[in-house]
Scaffold this active site. Structure first.
Site, PDB file in Angstrom:
ATOM      1  CB  CYS A  77      -0.939  -0.004   1.057  1.00  0.00           C
ATOM      2  SG  CYS A  77      -2.304   1.193   1.006  1.00  0.00           S
ATOM      3  CG  HIS A 175      -3.964  -3.501   2.688  1.00  0.00           C
ATOM      4  ND1 HIS A 175      -3.014  -3.011   3.337  1.00  0.00           N
ATOM      5  CD2 HIS A 175      -4.554  -2.394   2.002  1.00  0.00           C
ATOM      6  CE1 HIS A 175      -2.989  -1.792   3.362  1.00  0.00           C
ATOM      7  NE2 HIS A 175      -4.074  -1.369   2.805  1.00  0.00           N
ATOM      8  CD  GLU A 177      -1.959  -6.349   4.948  1.00  0.00           C
ATOM      9  OE1 GLU A 177      -2.300  -5.244   4.962  1.00  0.00           O
ATOM     10  OE2 GLU A 177      -1.264  -6.668   3.940  1.00  0.00           O
TER      11      GLU A 177
END
Length: 193
Positions: A77, A175, A177
């Site tokens: 990001c 993202h 994650e």
């Protein structure tokens, strides 16, 4: 394997740590240059505003260290955006790893782009085993235009680079994650590089 998440005060750190643990690894948080240099893999996260994040990197000297790293480095990001030449956000000079400038979405689209969107034109080992047009989670108002270093593209009323690669440096606008099983697989691919 030694995995270091760069801790400079602008990170989405907990969710990255948990995702790495789910993959069976442990990561450490550090802003210590020696520890970062000794890592097998480095993750450079970022959430927030570009100019204040860059001030924190400058204050710690990490702005000079990161471009010299030789192991695989993944910017996520804002981390990816700071690895570019510059950002329109706060008129911020970046680390100059990726040869592209980060610009603001036009007023024609709702900002931030927030939620799930597709990635395609996938290139590099980062996307091994990942199908074209998988959905990833994104939250951003600025973007890197499609360029020579693009390894994935996303369309938000126009195409832009949702991932970049140059040498040992990788960046994702999305993202991984927070992107479920597919995002976790991308993180796993990074750890295998």
């Amino acid at each position: 394997m030694k995995i270091v998440i760069i801790n400079y005060g602008a990170g989405n750190i907990q969710s990255i740590m948990f995702a790495i643990e789910r993959l069976g690894f442990k990561a450490i948080l550090s802003n210590n240059p020696e520890e970062i240099k000794a890592a097998d893999k480095v993750i450079f996260p970022g959430v927030g505003e570009a100019s204040s994040a860059m001030k924190m990197l400058l204050a710690s000297g990490l702005d000079r260290l990161i471009p010299t790293l030789k192991q695989p480095v993944l910017g996520i990001c804002l981390g990816m955006q700071l690895m570019c030449n510059k950002s329109e956000e706060g008129d911020t000079k970046g680390l100059g790893i990726f040869d592209v400038d980060v610009i603001k979405f036009t007023s024609k689209v709702k900002v931030p782009q927030m939620g799930w969107n597709q990635i395609y034109n996938l290139k590099s080992a980062l996307f091994e085993g990942i199908a074209e047009n998988e959905y990833m989670y994104l939250v951003h108002s600025f973007y890197a235009p499609d360029c020579e270093e693009s390894i994935s593209t996303t369309n938000y009323q126009m195409e832009y680079a949702s991932a970049l690669k140059k040498d040992n440096f990788y960046g994702t606008q999305f993202h991984p994650e927070k992107s479920g099983d597919v995002g976790e697989k991308i993180l796993g691919n990074f750890l295998k590089l």
